[in-house]
Design a protein around this motif. Structure first.
Motif, mmCIF file in Angstrom:
data_model
loop_
_atom_site.group_PDB
_atom_site.id
_atom_site.type_symbol
_atom_site.label_atom_id
_atom_site.label_comp_id
_atom_site.label_asym_id
_atom_site.label_seq_id
_atom_site.Cartn_x
_atom_site.Cartn_y
_atom_site.Cartn_z
ATOM 1 N N ASP A 2 0.861 -1.182 0.000
ATOM 2 C CA ASP A 2 0.000 0.000 0.000
ATOM 3 C C ASP A 2 0.899 1.234 0.000
ATOM 4 O O ASP A 2 1.785 1.354 0.846
ATOM 5 C CB ASP A 2 -0.851 -0.035 1.279
ATOM 6 C CG ASP A 2 -1.919 1.044 1.317
ATOM 7 O OD1 ASP A 2 -1.723 2.121 0.713
ATOM 8 O OD2 ASP A 2 -2.949 0.810 1.969
ATOM 9 N N PRO A 3 0.698 2.152 -0.943
ATOM 10 C CA PRO A 3 1.575 3.332 -0.965
ATOM 11 C C PRO A 3 1.533 4.127 0.356
ATOM 12 O O PRO A 3 2.524 4.767 0.709
ATOM 13 C CB PRO A 3 1.030 4.165 -2.131
ATOM 14 C CG PRO A 3 -0.211 3.527 -2.606
ATOM 15 C CD PRO A 3 -0.249 2.128 -2.068
ATOM 16 N N ARG A 4 0.430 4.038 1.059
ATOM 17 C CA ARG A 4 0.319 4.783 2.325
ATOM 18 C C ARG A 4 1.164 4.174 3.424
ATOM 19 O O ARG A 4 1.381 4.786 4.465
ATOM 20 C CB ARG A 4 -1.162 4.811 2.777
ATOM 21 C CG ARG A 4 -2.060 5.562 1.808
ATOM 22 C CD ARG A 4 -3.532 5.301 2.106
ATOM 23 N NE ARG A 4 -3.849 3.874 1.963
ATOM 24 C CZ ARG A 4 -5.078 3.388 1.985
ATOM 25 N NH1 ARG A 4 -6.126 4.206 2.128
ATOM 26 N NH2 ARG A 4 -5.289 2.094 1.854
ATOM 27 N N ASN A 29 1.714 -2.257 -10.062
ATOM 28 C CA ASN A 29 0.996 -1.277 -9.232
ATOM 29 C C ASN A 29 1.865 -0.023 -9.236
ATOM 30 O O ASN A 29 2.732 0.170 -8.384
ATOM 31 C CB ASN A 29 0.845 -1.859 -7.826
ATOM 32 C CG ASN A 29 0.092 -0.933 -6.893
ATOM 33 O OD1 ASN A 29 -0.033 0.266 -7.149
ATOM 34 N ND2 ASN A 29 -0.392 -1.492 -5.790
ATOM 35 N N ALA A 85 1.391 3.156 -8.758
ATOM 36 C CA ALA A 85 1.334 4.108 -7.637
ATOM 37 C C ALA A 85 2.279 3.632 -6.533
ATOM 38 O O ALA A 85 2.994 4.439 -5.909
ATOM 39 C CB ALA A 85 -0.109 4.206 -7.116
ATOM 40 N N LEU A 86 2.292 2.349 -6.305
ATOM 41 C CA LEU A 86 3.175 1.783 -5.282
ATOM 42 C C LEU A 86 4.640 1.881 -5.708
ATOM 43 O O LEU A 86 5.515 2.270 -4.920
ATOM 44 C CB LEU A 86 2.782 0.322 -5.023
ATOM 45 C CG LEU A 86 3.559 -0.410 -3.936
ATOM 46 C CD1 LEU A 86 3.322 0.225 -2.564
ATOM 47 C CD2 LEU A 86 3.157 -1.885 -3.892
ATOM 48 N N ASP A 123 -4.975 4.140 -7.096
ATOM 49 C CA ASP A 123 -4.230 4.447 -5.880
ATOM 50 C C ASP A 123 -5.230 4.610 -4.738
ATOM 51 O O ASP A 123 -6.180 5.383 -4.864
ATOM 52 C CB ASP A 123 -3.467 5.763 -6.115
ATOM 53 C CG ASP A 123 -2.519 6.113 -4.985
ATOM 54 O OD1 ASP A 123 -2.791 5.751 -3.819
ATOM 55 O OD2 ASP A 123 -1.503 6.783 -5.261
ATOM 56 N N PRO A 124 -5.051 3.901 -3.639
ATOM 57 C CA PRO A 124 -6.028 4.041 -2.551
ATOM 58 C C PRO A 124 -6.154 5.487 -2.050
ATOM 59 O O PRO A 124 -7.222 5.882 -1.583
ATOM 60 C CB PRO A 124 -5.506 3.104 -1.452
ATOM 61 C CG PRO A 124 -4.167 2.622 -1.884
ATOM 62 C CD PRO A 124 -4.025 2.882 -3.345
ATOM 63 N N ARG A 125 -5.103 6.266 -2.208
ATOM 64 C CA ARG A 125 -5.155 7.656 -1.736
ATOM 65 C C ARG A 125 -6.019 8.534 -2.628
ATOM 66 O O ARG A 125 -6.382 9.653 -2.237
ATOM 67 C CB ARG A 125 -3.729 8.231 -1.686
ATOM 68 C CG ARG A 125 -2.834 7.514 -0.689
ATOM 69 C CD ARG A 125 -1.377 7.884 -0.885
ATOM 70 N NE ARG A 125 -0.920 7.518 -2.223
ATOM 71 C CZ ARG A 125 0.359 7.565 -2.610
ATOM 72 N NH1 ARG A 125 1.304 7.973 -1.752
ATOM 73 N NH2 ARG A 125 0.682 7.210 -3.829
ATOM 74 N N GLU A 133 -10.284 -0.098 -0.047
ATOM 75 C CA GLU A 133 -10.631 1.328 -0.016
ATOM 76 C C GLU A 133 -11.819 1.604 -0.932
ATOM 77 O O GLU A 133 -12.744 2.338 -0.561
ATOM 78 C CB GLU A 133 -9.406 2.140 -0.479
ATOM 79 C CG GLU A 133 -9.464 3.600 -0.128
ATOM 80 C CD GLU A 133 -9.309 3.870 1.358
ATOM 81 O OE1 GLU A 133 -8.620 3.082 2.032
ATOM 82 O OE2 GLU A 133 -9.913 4.849 1.838
#
Lengths: 345, 345, 345, 345
Positions: free
Chosen positions: A166-168, A189, A191-192, B166-168, B195
């Protein structure tokens, strides 16, 4: 870029030539038994080729340049060496990373870590965030798992690698682990990848189960162009029609990637086969094929493992295997990086 | 759960039986020419089966229950109908979603949208965040693209679907789009699935290029168990050895999923083939096979498209196609949901 | 032929140029950022390209001409029409071939044949020589099965197609059947193809489970160059990682082959799915995709069938299906070739 | 055999139970949350299971017994050793077979044979009948090639293996060659398998490009049940989505087959990769994985080879490789069977 046209009209050919010139490229045109072959020379953007495929009369477009740059052997002729703590990937020594699929408890991970180190592993693996096919399966200890990883890694004196999904969570994971793993399901993925590229940690990039060599190197290119110089590739099997193994471990990817790229390549025979009986033979084969390391799932009590028990070696299996691997490594002029262990940051 | 043991010793059998009982299950044991077959009856956690595979003497473990629950026909016998604006998936009408691969500009998207609506599309597609194999390819207009999507969707009076990667970004995308798309590369991006499940929008879940039917339904299970009731599945081709098409469109997935699950299934013949010449025949075939909708890439000037031009229909191609689709839909007792258009939220 | 060289030395380039000239071809040479691109123009033998791949400095060789000639659209622009008895493949009508996997007895085959004809089939299928994965499975009635095929075909008044698996049996089978089938396992059994090409019967050439479009057309080329003009191709599913169906029916092959070749293409949804529930939807889809015919397994009592019962339709299923197919065919401007029946030779 | 039924009616269950009893088997029935699980115990014919899949209410049928018998480890616990001339497969030594793809002339084959023997090969390979994708490619010297094979084999003092592709040529080939090869394309050419089984020669059975492990062992079962005891299996790569190699060499098949079967398994890294650069690494890997031999394409002048030049090693490459292989073999407790050479019959 080479454009092959099938029996085009004069207008169709003219349209292609004009578009090539408009892109700042220089076209060269040949006719061969009904086909018109146009070679466009110059600094083409690789993405540009798509725009030619749709033009009338165009049969296909053949790219000449590889779409990856920083990951290519052309960019860097000598092998890259990636250091994680005191462990190096891409040099003569062949480091072995070992540990359980998932960190399940302090005791489980500590016992595994001690056994791994005693048998010659120089880095630890262990999942805290587990990507699971089912929402009802064990998803990892998450933050608690990260804390166990860091604590045990320091106690035992070995660097640790763990997956981030998860990028977060990248920043958090980067404060607990010495190396960040991008799992097979997340190879594209993006973004990751972009977030991990900026985390300041070496990255272990697993090959996606449906990714060909070029797509894998393009994922590495996201990392390299995004800020990380330290990327280690990991072959872990591709998805094929064969169901007697969990994946089909594509060992030929090892010499092929080393021909195309300067990046180190290691092998995961545990996910690559899904069957503990095959892990030893395929680990030996990986070293013989030129792999720059191994990552192996072990568990003190595989039959109690919360995930991936069927593909995990016992500590006794693993000790036996590292002895065998030392001989194979010697046979191909390398060493198993054992005994000394990796040094913690 | 059925456990097949190969010529086990009495101790090995006893160990399996004990572990079954310890899991709260009831074992039944049979012997058949060297094999011992143990059926464990009761409320087993599906993830539990892995722990039996590693026990001595066990040859394999066969699951009896499907691992997906909320997505299954057993859970819900009648077809689910998912509404997005005034458009419904899973009822008699077969909605057509159309639009460009990527939103490139207000003008490009508005022209496409007007042409799509005029031809009978009832929902718009358009990428703002584009997952691209190369870091050097056009990555989408991102936030600006979302604004164009929303503006044009309202002007034209059609709901819009767009991919979130992206989950964000889920919350942001959910304020601009009527339906959220999970792309093929992210089908097992579980952080994203969790998400999106809570975003309060219907979800279009594309099948991963290497995902089998069960894994696809398990990804839907993440959404359903995470808070969304409104899931539409989308077959878009799987990765095979065949390279003459971009993917192999697995149309048999349509009747198979409808047999196993109550969820609507639509088809993307554009990514499924990667070749505009094949989009029309495969769109017709999808409707004939029972698809609950179509999502088709169109572009006013495909040869100028920043991505996926080769698989995009022109507006004229698309108008021709919707006329053909109306006839095929009628032949299988359905209608193409055109003319009236979808109503905006 | 285009040869791409990667940073070649002057000697390496000279060697390639010399070899091209020695082959009677004319080389044209361009340099583009480290790559040297050499286009060889002239009447090259396609097999020649292999000899260039091994030369020092050569990265890859790209063929420009298709390796199939007689099977290509370039060779013949209009659709070929293949006649078998009174049945034609490749014209507007879409013939349906039906019958059991294997001929099991006179009664079974006659009952099936009568039911097939009554429901609209215009040709019969039935296996006499069965290629079975296991040596212990029923291998067909062989010569006795051929006699039943011929007798019932004449009684019912429909032409018959049956598989031939051995070059030594071609003459015998050709005296009993109106059309010879090359099965998927034998698509590259070149000894068989050469023999069948000279048997004087139309040929039904199934696609191999691991054959791409080009290899399939090359197999047709063996038949066409060997003496048969009457070849009908049959898509029957390819082998992929998906195990929920027996094969993955690649319907996009239908419009793609019709673009590349003038030969008729029919579809086998029975082997293509392996599941009777999916046969109807995929048969409808095949017609909508433009298939020139269907071959469908039916059995009066599928649960008693000696082979392939799970994918066989009952006679009632089949009657229902032909009614549906007539509507789909009409929707795409064609007809199901029923009612009149095929006329026997 | 285990039959899983999904929410069956009492009648459906009764029908299955009756049919089991009618087959001479004994049914045992359990109900577990909507599923009815029926285990049928007794001497079932494996082909029988198909007849149960089509019964109403049946979800699937799971076979318990392996369908191969004579090829299984259960049938024979110790490794089989196959002798060809003085060469043995399945014992400690790891024989290397080498030679050109095709026999092109006496001089070419003799030079190759002498070089192969000098470098440590103990058996020769060379194609006389070549299965080629294109009818326009070189098809081999056929009968003349066989004569060269035999002559040179005797002169050099090494046994020879060559492919047979036509049942009518088996007798002829068997008089010229010491071992008969069934090629990948013919693995399920059952007419050929039956004929070869009776030729009185050891057989080298290549794995089909789309064959899973069980189908490969079933093809071996055709040979074993048809009269040959001397079967050597050969892994040569399977067809996958990866196009950067000609095939994907599935080395995990080596330890897996040795677990399931008593037959020797050798590896063909030449066809397995299609790229001479990868042959060395994969040959070393094969030995490390436990292969019982290697078959490698070599050519004195690969750039002039009439077929498969790109994957052929030069004689110098091959000498270097055999030295490396000797070390790897020693590391896994085996030897490369070189120096002494195979003794001719």
């Amino acid at each position: 870029m080479i454009i092959v046209m099938n029996a085009p009209t004069a207008e169709e050919t003219a349209r292609v030539l004009e578009k090539i010139r408009h892109s700042g490229l220089e076209p060269h045109c040949l006719v061969d038994r009904g086909k018109t072959i146009i070679t466009a020379v110059g600094g083409a953007d690789p993405g540009r080729s798509e725009q030619f495929e749709r033009l009338a009369g165009v049969e296909r477009v053949v790219a000449v340049q590889t779409p990856y740059k920083l990951a290519s052997r052309e960019f860097r002729a000598e092998n890259s060496v990636v250091a994680v703590g005191g462990v190096t990937f891409g040099a003569d020594a062949v480091p072995i990373i070992a540990g359980p699929c998932a960190v399940e408890s302090y005791d489980q991970f500590r016992e595994t870590a001690l056994g791994a180190k005693a048998a010659g592993a120089v880095m630890l693996r262990g999942g805290a965030f587990k990507p699971r096919t089912s929402p009802y399966s064990f998803q990892g200890l998450e933050t608690e798992g990260l804390a166990i990883l860091r604590t045990v890694g320091r106690e035992v004196g070995l660097p640790v690698v763990t997956e981030v999904t998860d990028p977060r969570a990248v920043e958090l994971v980067a404060t607990h682990a010495d190396m960040l793993q991008i799992g097979a399901r997340n190879m594209q993925n993006f973004a990751l990848l972009k977030e991990v590229a900026q985390a300041g940690r070496p990255v272990l990039l697993k090959r996606g189960a449906a990714a060909d060599i070029q797509e894998w190197l393009m994922a590495a290119e996201y990392l390299l162009s995004g800020g990380t110089a330290a990327v280690v590739l990991c072959e872990r099997g591709i998805r094929t029609f064969e169901t007697h193994t969990r994946n089909t471990l594509d060992l030929s990817a090892v010499p092929l990637v080393k021909h195309l790229s300067h990046l180190p390549v290691i092998v995961d025979p545990s996910h690559g086969t899904g069957n503990w009986r095959l892990v030893g033979p395929m680990a030996r084969a990986a070293v013989a094929a030129g792999a720059d390391g191994l990552i192996i799932e072990i568990h003190p009590w595989p039959e109690e493992a919360l995930s991936d028990g069927p593909q995990s070696l016992t500590l006794a299996n693993f000790r036996q295997l590292t002895r065998e691997l030392a001989k194979v490594a010697a046979a191909v002029g390398r060493t198993i990086n054992s005994g000394k262990g990796g040094q913690k940051r």
